[in-house]
Design a protein around this motif. Structure first.
Motif, short mmCIF file in Angstrom:
data_model
loop_
_atom_site.label_atom_id
_atom_site.label_comp_id
_atom_site.label_asym_id
_atom_site.label_seq_id
_atom_site.Cartn_x
_atom_site.Cartn_y
_atom_site.Cartn_z
N GLU A 291 11.45 1.30 -4.36
CA GLU A 291 11.69 0.60 -3.10
C GLU A 291 12.41 1.51 -2.10
O GLU A 291 12.07 1.53 -0.91
N ALA A 292 13.37 2.29 -2.59
CA ALA A 292 14.11 3.19 -1.70
C ALA A 292 13.20 4.28 -1.14
O ALA A 292 13.23 4.58 0.06
N VAL B 217 0.83 -1.20 0.00
CA VAL B 217 0.00 0.00 0.00
C VAL B 217 0.87 1.25 0.00
O VAL B 217 0.58 2.24 -0.69
N SER B 218 1.97 1.23 0.76
CA SER B 218 2.88 2.38 0.80
C SER B 218 3.53 2.61 -0.56
O SER B 218 3.73 3.76 -0.98
N LYS B 219 3.85 1.53 -1.27
CA LYS B 219 4.45 1.68 -2.60
C LYS B 219 3.49 2.36 -3.55
O LYS B 219 3.89 3.23 -4.35
N ILE B 220 2.22 2.00 -3.48
CA ILE B 220 1.23 2.64 -4.35
C ILE B 220 1.09 4.11 -4.00
O ILE B 220 1.02 4.98 -4.89
N ALA B 221 1.09 4.43 -2.71
CA ALA B 221 0.97 5.83 -2.28
C ALA B 221 2.18 6.65 -2.74
O ALA B 221 2.03 7.77 -3.22
N VAL B 222 3.37 6.08 -2.60
CA VAL B 222 4.58 6.78 -3.04
C VAL B 222 4.57 6.98 -4.55
O VAL B 222 4.94 8.05 -5.06
#
Length: 212
Positions: free
Chosen positions: A58-59, A35-40
């Motif tokens: 990823e970073a 979910v955080s990857k989509i938000a970023v």
């Protein structure tokens, strides 16, 4: 957003290989990380980026997760410092000011300011007013999943009287007495040892008779 127009690179192959190895063993934080990857990715797209490499995403995701974890720990620290177990708006404001202390914010050098008029909070309000809200790419279920817990009924709910006057009726009822009251046990081992001793003596006597 795309992967920068690159079909296969060393970074993407490595990350895909790691995902394939870890796919059989899902971790507790996999859902939150995805979910955080989509938000970023949505944040990057909102500021004009049209592509990315998997390693870069990823970073940035790692940085975002670490920031949120430290922000939560800092808010909890201020709540505990004030003698509370749950954070409120003032604890969050303190944590925001601590996170922005390294690069500064309006009013950071002033002493005795009200937290409601914090400079970093005003900056966030201005940002929210100027920027259009971007909805999440897809609906996210409630996380973490809280299972229905079966509570032990109380004495009052069971219409039972506590075994002692010092036990209030709102406490969970005790289990059945046979499950915790000590009952005497028949010592099977002692009787078995006696039988074994008799048999061994009888056998030794028979062996001695055979030698005579």
């Amino acid at each position: 957003m795309s992967h920068g127009g690159v079909e296969s690179t060393k970074d993407t192959r490595k990350s895909e290989g790691q995902r394939s190895l870890s796919s059989g063993r899902p971790k507790a934080d996999d859902f939150g990380r995805e979910v955080s990857k989509i938000a970023v990715a949505q944040i990057c797209e909102s500021v004009g980026y049209q592509g990315f490499k998997e390693s870069s995403l990823e970073a940035l995701t790692d940085i975002s997760i670490r920031f949120l974890c430290e922000f939560g720990k800092n808010s909890s620290f201020h709540a505990n410092l004030a003698g509370r177990t749950e954070c409120n708006m003032f604890d969050i404001t303190w944590a925001l000011e601590d996170s922005g202390a390294s690069h500064g914010f309006p009013g950071a050098s002033e002493i005795g300011n009200c937290l409601v008029g914090s400079g970093i909070v005003r900056e966030i309000i201005q940002f929210v007013d100027l920027k259009e809200e971007i909805p999440f790419a897809q609906p996210v279920p409630k996380f973490p999943v809280v299972k229905d817990r079966k509570l032990i009924p109380s004495f009052e709910h069971m219409n039972e009287t506590p075994p002692g006057k010092h036990i209030p009726t709102w406490l969970p009822a005790l289990p059945d007495p046979h499950s915790y009251i000590h009952t005497p046990l028949w010592n099977e081992r002692a009787s078995d040892l006696l039988v074994l001793m008799r048999l061994s003596k009888q056998g030794s006597r028979e062996r001695l008779r055979g030698l005579c």
